[in-house]
Motif scaffolding. Structure first.
Motif, PDB file in Angstrom:
ATOM      1  N   LEU A   1       0.820  -1.211   0.000  1.00 31.82           N
ATOM      2  CA  LEU A   1       0.000   0.000   0.000  1.00 31.82           C
ATOM      3  C   LEU A   1       0.854   1.261   0.000  1.00 31.82           C
ATOM      4  CD1 LEU A   1      -2.826   1.291   0.238  1.00 31.82           C
ATOM      5  CD2 LEU A   1      -2.605   1.108   2.713  1.00 31.82           C
ATOM      6  N   PHE A   2       1.839   1.311   0.884  1.00 33.27           N
ATOM      7  CA  PHE A   2       2.587   2.550   1.079  1.00 33.27           C
ATOM      8  C   PHE A   2       3.815   2.669   0.178  1.00 33.27           C
ATOM      9  CE2 PHE A   2       0.518   2.003   5.289  1.00 33.27           C
ATOM     10  CZ  PHE A   2      -0.277   3.134   5.242  1.00 33.27           C
ATOM     11  N   LYS A   3       4.482   1.542  -0.094  1.00 27.22           N
ATOM     12  CA  LYS A   3       5.703   1.611  -0.906  1.00 27.22           C
ATOM     13  C   LYS A   3       5.428   1.357  -2.379  1.00 27.22           C
ATOM     14  CE  LYS A   3       9.010   0.494   2.739  1.00 27.22           C
ATOM     15  NZ  LYS A   3      10.130  -0.390   3.158  1.00 27.22           N
ATOM     16  N   SER A   4       4.620   0.321  -2.648  1.00 27.53           N
ATOM     17  CA  SER A   4       4.336   0.003  -4.043  1.00 27.53           C
ATOM     18  C   SER A   4       3.182   0.828  -4.600  1.00 27.53           C
ATOM     19  CB  SER A   4       4.022  -1.491  -4.183  1.00 27.53           C
ATOM     20  OG  SER A   4       5.113  -2.269  -3.751  1.00 27.53           O
ATOM     21  N   GLY A   5       2.357   1.400  -3.714  1.00 32.47           N
ATOM     22  CA  GLY A   5       1.252   2.239  -4.163  1.00 32.47           C
ATOM     23  C   GLY A   5       0.145   1.473  -4.848  1.00 32.47           C
ATOM     24  N   LEU A   6      -0.045   0.200  -4.515  1.00 31.58           N
ATOM     25  CA  LEU A   6      -1.090  -0.601  -5.144  1.00 31.58           C
ATOM     26  C   LEU A   6      -2.450  -0.232  -4.572  1.00 31.58           C
ATOM     27  CD1 LEU A   6       0.607  -4.120  -5.187  1.00 31.58           C
ATOM     28  CD2 LEU A   6       0.503  -2.435  -7.016  1.00 31.58           C
ATOM     29  N   VAL A   7      -3.376   0.166  -5.409  1.00 30.54           N
ATOM     30  CA  VAL A   7      -4.700   0.568  -4.927  1.00 30.54           C
ATOM     31  C   VAL A   7      -5.482  -0.640  -4.428  1.00 30.54           C
ATOM     32  CG1 VAL A   7      -4.825   2.588  -6.423  1.00 30.54           C
ATOM     33  CG2 VAL A   7      -5.622   0.372  -7.287  1.00 30.54           C
ATOM     34  N   SER A   8      -5.057  -1.847  -4.837  1.00 28.42           N
ATOM     35  CA  SER A   8      -5.751  -3.057  -4.399  1.00 28.42           C
ATOM     36  C   SER A   8      -5.236  -3.575  -3.064  1.00 28.42           C
ATOM     37  CB  SER A   8      -5.609  -4.155  -5.453  1.00 28.42           C
ATOM     38  OG  SER A   8      -4.234  -4.457  -5.669  1.00 28.42           O
TER      39      SER A   8
ATOM     40  N   ASP B   1     -10.936  -3.001   4.393  1.00 28.87           N
ATOM     41  CA  ASP B   1     -11.047  -4.046   3.381  1.00 28.87           C
ATOM     42  C   ASP B   1     -11.249  -5.416   4.012  1.00 28.87           C
ATOM     43  OD1 ASP B   1     -10.530  -2.651   0.752  1.00 28.87           O
ATOM     44  OD2 ASP B   1      -8.758  -2.028   1.874  1.00 28.87           O
ATOM     45  N   CYS B   2     -10.690  -5.600   5.190  1.00 35.59           N
ATOM     46  CA  CYS B   2     -10.844  -6.883   5.887  1.00 35.59           C
ATOM     47  C   CYS B   2     -11.930  -6.826   6.957  1.00 35.59           C
ATOM     48  CB  CYS B   2      -9.522  -7.311   6.527  1.00 35.59           C
ATOM     49  SG  CYS B   2      -8.170  -7.560   5.359  1.00 35.59           S
ATOM     50  N   HIS B   3     -11.993  -5.712   7.682  1.00 38.27           N
ATOM     51  CA  HIS B   3     -12.911  -5.611   8.818  1.00 38.27           C
ATOM     52  C   HIS B   3     -14.267  -5.034   8.439  1.00 38.27           C
ATOM     53  CE1 HIS B   3      -9.875  -6.666  11.840  1.00 38.27           C
ATOM     54  NE2 HIS B   3      -9.016  -5.987  11.082  1.00 38.27           N
TER      55      HIS B   3
ATOM     56  N   PRO C   1     -11.171 -17.335   5.385  1.00 38.33           N
ATOM     57  CA  PRO C   1     -10.758 -17.710   4.028  1.00 38.33           C
ATOM     58  C   PRO C   1     -11.469 -16.911   2.943  1.00 38.33           C
ATOM     59  CG  PRO C   1     -11.048 -19.661   5.384  1.00 38.33           C
ATOM     60  CD  PRO C   1     -11.586 -18.511   6.181  1.00 38.33           C
ATOM     61  N   GLN C   2     -12.767 -16.676   3.112  1.00 39.71           N
ATOM     62  CA  GLN C   2     -13.498 -15.917   2.104  1.00 39.71           C
ATOM     63  C   GLN C   2     -13.061 -14.460   2.091  1.00 39.71           C
ATOM     64  OE1 GLN C   2     -17.463 -16.836   3.421  1.00 39.71           O
ATOM     65  NE2 GLN C   2     -17.666 -18.549   1.972  1.00 39.71           N
TER      66      GLN C   2
ATOM     67  N   CYS D   1      -9.109 -11.113  -2.427  1.00 37.48           N
ATOM     68  CA  CYS D   1      -7.907 -10.711  -3.166  1.00 37.48           C
ATOM     69  C   CYS D   1      -7.130 -11.930  -3.678  1.00 37.48           C
ATOM     70  CB  CYS D   1      -6.998  -9.862  -2.282  1.00 37.48           C
ATOM     71  SG  CYS D   1      -7.681  -8.272  -1.791  1.00 37.48           S
ATOM     72  N   HIS D   2      -7.094 -12.976  -2.868  1.00 37.51           N
ATOM     73  CA  HIS D   2      -6.288 -14.156  -3.186  1.00 37.51           C
ATOM     74  C   HIS D   2      -7.202 -15.278  -3.665  1.00 37.51           C
ATOM     75  CE1 HIS D   2      -2.887 -12.154  -1.225  1.00 37.51           C
ATOM     76  NE2 HIS D   2      -3.692 -11.883  -0.223  1.00 37.51           N
ATOM     77  N   ALA D   3      -7.931 -15.029  -4.724  1.00 38.99           N
ATOM     78  CA  ALA D   3      -8.924 -15.985  -5.202  1.00 38.99           C
ATOM     79  C   ALA D   3      -8.291 -17.304  -5.633  1.00 38.99           C
ATOM     80  CB  ALA D   3      -9.717 -15.372  -6.352  1.00 38.99           C
ATOM     81  N   GLY D   4      -7.170 -17.231  -6.330  1.00 35.53           N
ATOM     82  CA  GLY D   4      -6.516 -18.451  -6.786  1.00 35.53           C
ATOM     83  C   GLY D   4      -6.034 -19.301  -5.636  1.00 35.53           C
ATOM     84  N   VAL D   5      -5.449 -18.676  -4.634  1.00 32.29           N
ATOM     85  CA  VAL D   5      -4.973 -19.398  -3.454  1.00 32.29           C
ATOM     86  C   VAL D   5      -6.148 -20.033  -2.724  1.00 32.29           C
ATOM     87  CG1 VAL D   5      -3.865 -19.146  -1.205  1.00 32.29           C
ATOM     88  CG2 VAL D   5      -2.925 -17.967  -3.200  1.00 32.29           C
TER      89      VAL D   5
END
Length: 684
Positions: A184-191, A197-199, A221-222, A227-231
């Motif tokens: 979030l902070f270093k890579s700047g990924l909006v996702s 997002d979790c709570h 798990p859900q 975000c980690h649908a494949g996993v």
């Protein structure tokens, strides 16, 4: 229509009516004023009168609290279109600023945010007494609050971390060090996920364990799967996922292995090293066998390349080995092991990564190897421990009685006891042995607190492994030189006495008699026995090294080149080699650092050090006292004169003592480390 309690609905309706009447009054007053004023006179906005006082950065109340409201900031805020009196309704009925305005009631917020407040009342945050001021605790100054879509909003993904952290500092400390925060902070990924997002929204967040909550164990798990649908799809098909689908409370979910907030990148050393312990919470038996294996010990010492649980069983699709889809199923084992070991053959695959030598039913051959080495260890340490304790007390009493006059070390004639090649051979043995011990013992006792520090001193396990192998090659070298030298003298030069007689290192009947005579001396039952060139304990010291080099060397080669040896040996022999190599190394180091050091340097007769092996020479008086049979034989054969040598020079003695003290100090330090590690094992 959004539900509100009755009193809120009534107050909300009255509030709206008051606002409407006030606004109508303002418009009527403005129209009358416009009729009386010239057409080109600018009209003040409804908030202009308030801004006349409050648009002052220095404005404060009597308690020093700021009352400043910047017109520019307020206009650009989410509330910028509202009139001041929409919230501060009593500003129209009291003589302000002479009289203070009352706090803005929650009903005023509810007039616009009814649904939000209804959600808030049912949330964990709603368990506290609600007020408009509590809203400001998360959303900030209501005069400056920005719209939800604005990235500078106080509850945007970036800013909510700081906001939530005001109350949840421990959670934020973990999150800020996590992979999510880095994204979030270093890579700047909006996702990249932030708190909501979790709570979920802070207005409807429930207690973590509350049924149906996104962070409840059953929902984890859900929640992560968003975000980690494949996993998630892969994990649902695993043994762990099946437990979760069946509602088992014992099966692990995402946060069981990855933590809730301090999530580390899966390839990081910290997370990889934590996996075995985490898996061991449920699989204690397998964790114990893994921790005792080479893989486990190497991993505990920071070797990120060492196989962990997830490397063999996979991270998310772990299945029972009987399942044909499992990575540890016989059909896939070559591929799994080949990730580290390259191309392997069927015999190699019979190696047991979770061997338990104490279990005779798992592998009886391995059990017998372990039992033999254990008996050997206990037998040798028990025998010489008692032997040397008896010796110590006897010589201490003898010292007090004056039975051992100190022989001069630098005066008088000396007898040459060791040749120059023998001295250099011994120095090579000392250096290589200490290096083997200092690089090997940390691996054997990887869970002891001193082991990682000593391994780090070498630059890590890989560097220590290189040094260990170099020392091993040196050991093979001096062992070969010694054996070939003896064979050359026996076969080519036809020298006698290597297998029998006073100069032989092979135990003989006289050694048995000397042992019992010496025990009698230790117990004050008989005088000290007379010894020849080699005593029974010196022969044991020699044979211990001879046997140890052969056994440790061969098993070390097996572990060094496992694929080569398993071409003609079954895989379980690698497990046996590991046990024999490890236990024989413990026997060798323990014996040398405790008993051999005592026999040569630390017994009261020679304390603090005997330099004979480094100088090759022994004072004649001491030689006659300690080796009377050899002395008499040399005199009778007129050979004593040929062995006399000048006393060691001061420089020779300094070198001998510096090197000797250093070697003894290193050995004693390692011996203490062994005791600490063994006591730690007993404690656990």
């Amino acid at each position: 229509m959004v539900w509100l309690p009755g009193h809120l609905r009534r107050r909300s309706a009255l509030g709206k009516l008051s606002v409407q009447l006030a606004f109508a009054g303002v418009l009527l007053g403005a129209s009358l004023a416009a009729a009386a004023e010239p057409a080109d006179t600018a009209q003040p906005s409804p908030n202009a009168r308030c801004a006349g006082c409050h648009d002052d950065p220095e404005l404060k109340d009597g308690a020093g609290r700021s009352l400043s409201v910047s017109t520019g900031v307020f206009t650009g805020s989410a509330h910028g279109r509202l009139a001041c009196t929409a919230c501060h309704q009593d500003a129209q009925t009291v003589r302000h600023p002479r009289e203070k305005l009352s706090a803005v009631p929650l009903e005023t917020c509810a007039s616009c945010h009814a649904q939000v407040i209804e959600q808030l009342q049912g949330s964990i945050h709603g368990s506290q007494q609600l007020s408009a001021q509590k809203c400001a605790g998360c959303h900030g100054d209501p005069h400056a609050v920005l719209r939800a879509q604005n990235p500078n909003n106080s509850m945007s993904a970036v800013n909510q971390v700081r906001n939530c952290g005001h109350c949840h500092q421990d959670m934020m400390d973990g999150y800020l060090a996590s992979e999510h925060a880095r994204a979030l902070f270093k890579s700047g990924l909006v996702s990249a996920p932030a708190c909501t997002d979790c709570h979920g929204s802070g207005h409807e967040i429930k207690a973590a364990a509350a049924a149906g909550n996104a962070t409840a164990r059953a929902q984890i798990p859900q929640t992560c799967g968003k975000c980690h649908a494949g996993v998630l799809r892969e994990w649902q098909d695993s043994a762990h996922g099946v437990l979760w689908q069946h509602g088992s409370k014992g099966g692990p979910v995402c946060t069981t292995c990855h933590q809730a907030h301090a999530i580390k990148p899966p390839q990081s050393a910290a997370l990889r090293q934590s996996f075995p312990g985490g898996c061991g919470d449920c699989h204690s038996r397998f964790y114990q066998s893994y921790r005792d294996s080479f893989h486990g010990k190497a991993g505990a010492l920071g070797d990120t390349a060492a196989a962990m649980c997830t490397d063999c069983h996979t991270a998310h699709h772990n299945l029972d080995s009987a399942d044909p889809r499992s990575s540890t199923n016989a059909a896939h084992l070559a591929t799994t092991c080949g990730q580290c070991h390259g191309t392997v053959h069927a015999s190699f695959l019979t190696f047991d990564p979770h061997a338990d030598p104490t279990d005779a039913t798992r592998n009886p051959y391995l059990h017998w190897v372990w039992l033999l080495m254990t008996v050997l260890l206990l037998g040798v340490f028990g025998f010489f421990g008692l032997h040397d304790l008896l010796w110590l007390q006897r010589t201490l009493i003898g010292k007090l009685r004056g039975e051992y006059p100190k022989a001069p070390l630098a005066d008088g004639p000396f007898v040459r006891r060791f040749t120059t090649p023998q001295i250099w051979l011994h120095l090579t043995v000392v250096v290589s042995f200490l290096l083997l011990a200092a690089t090997g013992l940390p691996l054997k006792f990887a869970d002891s607190p001193w082991a990682p520090q000593l391994m780090a001193l070498w630059g890590g396990r890989h560097t220590a492994g290189v040094l260990h192998r170099i020392a091993a090659v040196v050991t093979f070298g001096y062992f070969g030189v010694h054996v070939l030298g003896v064979l050359y003298k026996m076969i080519v030069k036809h020298e006698r006495g290597y297998l029998w007689g006073p100069r032989s290192m092979v135990p003989q009947l006289t050694d048995v008699r000397d042992f019992f005579a010496n025990i009698g001396y230790f117990l004050y039952l008989r005088p000290r026995p007379q010894f020849d060139r080699w005593t029974y304990w010196e022969k044991f010291d020699y044979l211990a090294v001879f046997w140890g080099v052969a056994l440790i060397g061969f098993t070390g080669l097996m572990l060094w080149f496992p694929a080569v040896f398993t071409r003609f040996l079954p895989g379980w022999t690698l497990n046996a080699a590991y046990i024999a190599h490890s236990d024989e190394a413990l026997l060798a180091t323990g014996f040398i650092f405790l008993f051999h050091y005592f026999h040569t340097h630390l017994r009261p007769e020679t304390f603090p050090m005997d330099p004979v092996v480094f100088t090759g020479r022994l004072p004649l008086e001491r030689f006659r006292e300690e080796r009377p049979l050899e002395y008499q034989r040399l005199v009778a054969a007129n050979r004593l004169e040929s062995l006399l040598a000048p006393a060691p020079t001061r420089a020779e003695l300094v070198r001998a003592y510096v090197f000797g003290f250093a070697a003894v100090a290193v050995g004693i330090a390692l011996a203490i480390g062994i005791f600490v590690a063994l006591l730690g094992h007993l404690h656990h």
